[in-house]
Design a protein around this motif. Sequence first.
Motif, PDB file in Angstrom:
ATOM      1  N   ASN A 208       0.819  -1.208   0.000  1.00 37.15           N
ATOM      2  CA  ASN A 208       0.000   0.000   0.000  1.00 37.15           C
ATOM      3  C   ASN A 208       0.858   1.265   0.000  1.00 37.15           C
ATOM      4  OD1 ASN A 208      -2.583   1.159  -0.210  1.00 37.15           O
ATOM      5  ND2 ASN A 208      -2.572   1.653   1.967  1.00 37.15           N
ATOM      6  N   LEU A 209       1.996   1.213  -0.689  1.00 39.19           N
ATOM      7  CA  LEU A 209       2.872   2.378  -0.776  1.00 39.19           C
ATOM      8  C   LEU A 209       2.291   3.422  -1.729  1.00 39.19           C
ATOM      9  CD1 LEU A 209       6.410   0.729  -1.081  1.00 39.19           C
ATOM     10  CD2 LEU A 209       5.476   1.953   0.891  1.00 39.19           C
TER      11      LEU A 209
ATOM     12  N   ASP B 118      14.357   5.186   4.504  1.00 38.35           N
ATOM     13  CA  ASP B 118      14.328   6.208   5.551  1.00 38.35           C
ATOM     14  C   ASP B 118      13.185   5.974   6.538  1.00 38.35           C
ATOM     15  OD1 ASP B 118      16.548   7.412   4.442  1.00 38.35           O
ATOM     16  OD2 ASP B 118      15.419   9.054   3.499  1.00 38.35           O
ATOM     17  N   ALA B 119      12.039   5.515   6.042  1.00 36.97           N
ATOM     18  CA  ALA B 119      10.892   5.244   6.916  1.00 36.97           C
ATOM     19  C   ALA B 119      11.211   4.134   7.923  1.00 36.97           C
ATOM     20  CB  ALA B 119       9.668   4.865   6.085  1.00 36.97           C
ATOM     21  N   PHE B 120      12.127   3.237   7.568  1.00 33.60           N
ATOM     22  CA  PHE B 120      12.499   2.107   8.420  1.00 33.60           C
ATOM     23  C   PHE B 120      13.817   2.340   9.166  1.00 33.60           C
ATOM     24  CE2 PHE B 120       9.254   0.210   5.945  1.00 33.60           C
ATOM     25  CZ  PHE B 120       8.828  -0.927   6.617  1.00 33.60           C
ATOM     26  N   ALA B 121      14.375   3.533   9.076  1.00 33.93           N
ATOM     27  CA  ALA B 121      15.722   3.820   9.574  1.00 33.93           C
ATOM     28  C   ALA B 121      15.959   3.399  11.016  1.00 33.93           C
ATOM     29  CB  ALA B 121      16.055   5.305   9.399  1.00 33.93           C
TER      30      ALA B 121
ATOM     31  N   GLU C 206       1.691   5.367   8.814  1.00 36.73           N
ATOM     32  CA  GLU C 206       1.671   6.095   7.546  1.00 36.73           C
ATOM     33  C   GLU C 206       3.067   6.352   7.007  1.00 36.73           C
ATOM     34  OE1 GLU C 206      -0.648   9.612   7.305  1.00 36.73           O
ATOM     35  OE2 GLU C 206      -2.521   8.549   7.718  1.00 36.73           O
ATOM     36  N   VAL C 207       3.215   6.110   5.720  1.00 39.58           N
ATOM     37  CA  VAL C 207       4.430   6.460   4.990  1.00 39.58           C
ATOM     38  C   VAL C 207       3.958   7.304   3.809  1.00 39.58           C
ATOM     39  CG1 VAL C 207       6.358   5.604   3.604  1.00 39.58           C
ATOM     40  CG2 VAL C 207       5.682   4.379   5.683  1.00 39.58           C
ATOM     41  N   GLU C 208       4.385   8.549   3.781  1.00 36.93           N
ATOM     42  CA  GLU C 208       3.983   9.502   2.751  1.00 36.93           C
ATOM     43  C   GLU C 208       2.473   9.515   2.551  1.00 36.93           C
ATOM     44  OE1 GLU C 208       6.342   9.782  -0.824  1.00 36.93           O
ATOM     45  OE2 GLU C 208       8.191   9.293   0.263  1.00 36.93           O
TER      46      GLU C 208
END
Length: 188
Positions: A118-119, A130-133, A174-176
């Motif tokens: 669901n990106l 970066d979201a998983f950094a 949420e990612v973006e």
Amino acid sequence: AWSTTDETLAAHMSSVGTVVSASVLRYSDSGRSKGSGLVEYASAADAERARTELADTNLDGRPIFVREDRGSVPPPRTGAAPTRRAAPARRTAAPRATAAGTTARTPSEPGTVAYVGNLAWSVSWQGLKDAFAEFHPTHADVKTRDGRSAGWGTVRFANAADCARAIRGLNGTEVEGRSVVVREFKED
């Protein structure tokens, strides 16, 4: 950082040993940095020190990831000491591209890759990574179809514990602007 040069890379990496060569990897068509590089040390001990002591240090204002190069290195001649490389990267290792444009990788250890669904179409591999950094990913890839995002990707981790923490911590977040589905990825 995009502004890192061969010289600044060599200077940073020489703090733990004798650097034989240092190169920032660049795209052949534009000359722009790929965000990673290769550093060759005079000894395997220096390369190992780089991997352990320089990981997560800052180079030109960006944290770096350091690992042993997995690219093809010719075997040492009989009686010659092997040369080892440590590959620093801005936040990722540079995968080898195949003719089809996918990445050539060896199979992962079970439980070390997360599927992210669901990106948003705008999410890049760097945005995903970066979201998983906070969970220390080693690689991220957004899958494409006909040159466009397929709306899903994978994130690799050094170990199953980091992957499991990422799944628990980011599933449903949420990612973006999109709520993502994060679960263990099952490779065929």
